[in-house]
Design a protein around this motif. Structure first.
Motif, PDB file in Angstrom:
ATOM      1  N   GLY A  12       0.810  -1.210   0.000  1.00 35.91           N
ATOM      2  CA  GLY A  12       0.000   0.000   0.000  1.00 35.91           C
ATOM      3  C   GLY A  12       0.844   1.260   0.000  1.00 35.91           C
ATOM      4  O   GLY A  12       2.000   1.266   0.415  1.00 35.91           O
ATOM      5  N   LYS A  13       0.246   2.321  -0.481  1.00 29.13           N
ATOM      6  CA  LYS A  13       0.928   3.611  -0.490  1.00 29.13           C
ATOM      7  C   LYS A  13       0.881   4.211   0.901  1.00 29.13           C
ATOM      8  O   LYS A  13      -0.052   3.988   1.658  1.00 29.13           O
ATOM      9  N   LEU A  14       1.884   4.973   1.208  1.00 31.32           N
ATOM     10  CA  LEU A  14       1.980   5.638   2.498  1.00 31.32           C
ATOM     11  C   LEU A  14       1.334   7.015   2.342  1.00 31.32           C
ATOM     12  O   LEU A  14       1.940   7.938   1.806  1.00 31.32           O
TER      13      LEU A  14
ATOM     14  N   ASP B 282       7.135   8.606   7.842  1.00 33.16           N
ATOM     15  CA  ASP B 282       8.238   8.747   8.795  1.00 33.16           C
ATOM     16  C   ASP B 282       8.620   7.410   9.429  1.00 33.16           C
ATOM     17  O   ASP B 282       9.783   7.172   9.733  1.00 33.16           O
ATOM     18  N   ALA B 283       7.643   6.527   9.619  1.00 34.20           N
ATOM     19  CA  ALA B 283       7.903   5.220  10.228  1.00 34.20           C
ATOM     20  C   ALA B 283       8.431   4.205   9.220  1.00 34.20           C
ATOM     21  O   ALA B 283       8.914   3.144   9.599  1.00 34.20           O
ATOM     22  N   TYR B 284       8.371   4.531   7.944  1.00 34.71           N
ATOM     23  CA  TYR B 284       8.761   3.615   6.876  1.00 34.71           C
ATOM     24  C   TYR B 284      10.283   3.490   6.801  1.00 34.71           C
ATOM     25  O   TYR B 284      11.006   4.488   6.826  1.00 34.71           O
TER      26      TYR B 284
ATOM     27  N   LYS C 182       9.451  -3.366  -4.337  1.00 28.32           N
ATOM     28  CA  LYS C 182       8.321  -3.004  -3.482  1.00 28.32           C
ATOM     29  C   LYS C 182       8.299  -1.503  -3.222  1.00 28.32           C
ATOM     30  O   LYS C 182       7.239  -0.894  -3.154  1.00 28.32           O
ATOM     31  N   GLN C 183       9.477  -0.906  -3.079  1.00 30.27           N
ATOM     32  CA  GLN C 183       9.529   0.546  -2.917  1.00 30.27           C
ATOM     33  C   GLN C 183       8.948   1.229  -4.150  1.00 30.27           C
ATOM     34  O   GLN C 183       8.181   2.188  -4.041  1.00 30.27           O
TER      35      GLN C 183
ATOM     36  N   THR D  17       9.361   7.953  -5.158  1.00 30.38           N
ATOM     37  CA  THR D  17       9.370   6.821  -4.235  1.00 30.38           C
ATOM     38  C   THR D  17       9.228   7.335  -2.802  1.00 30.38           C
ATOM     39  O   THR D  17       9.512   8.501  -2.524  1.00 30.38           O
ATOM     40  N   PRO D  18       8.801   6.479  -1.878  1.00 29.56           N
ATOM     41  CA  PRO D  18       8.695   6.908  -0.486  1.00 29.56           C
ATOM     42  C   PRO D  18      10.026   7.416   0.077  1.00 29.56           C
ATOM     43  O   PRO D  18      10.039   8.364   0.855  1.00 29.56           O
ATOM     44  N   TYR D  19      11.126   6.820  -0.322  1.00 30.27           N
ATOM     45  CA  TYR D  19      12.426   7.284   0.144  1.00 30.27           C
ATOM     46  C   TYR D  19      12.672   8.726  -0.290  1.00 30.27           C
ATOM     47  O   TYR D  19      13.111   9.555   0.504  1.00 30.27           O
TER      48      TYR D  19
END
Length: 76
Positions: free
Chosen positions: A11-13, A20-22, A31-32, A66-68
């Motif tokens: 799932g998307k954040l 922040d917890a990722y 997956k990222q 990306t989340p990063y």
């Protein structure tokens, strides 16, 4: 013998707290990449001051964060 392959899309954040917890190091790059943001509306809960963009922008440019990369961005 055939084996069924089950693909689970992560799932998307959508909230800053989730982002922040990722821990991006805990997941492979595939997956990222599956969690990437491809529309500005997906980032409204992650970053402040997201402005609306004309939808024709998405016809000309591929947007992918990306989340990063979102973690590195200043939330304001």
């Amino acid at each position: 013998m055939l084996h069924k392959i089950v693909s689970v899309t992560p799932g998307k954040l959508l909230l800053r707290e989730e982002l922040d917890a990722y821990d991006p190091a805990a997941e492979p790059w595939q997956k990222q990449f599956a969690r990437r943001y491809v529309h500005h509306s997906e980032m409204k809960g992650v970053l402040n001051n997201i402005e609306d963009v004309n939808e024709t922008v998405y016809d000309k440019f591929a947007v992918s964060v990306t989340p990063y990369m979102a973690q590195l961005m200043d939330r304001d």
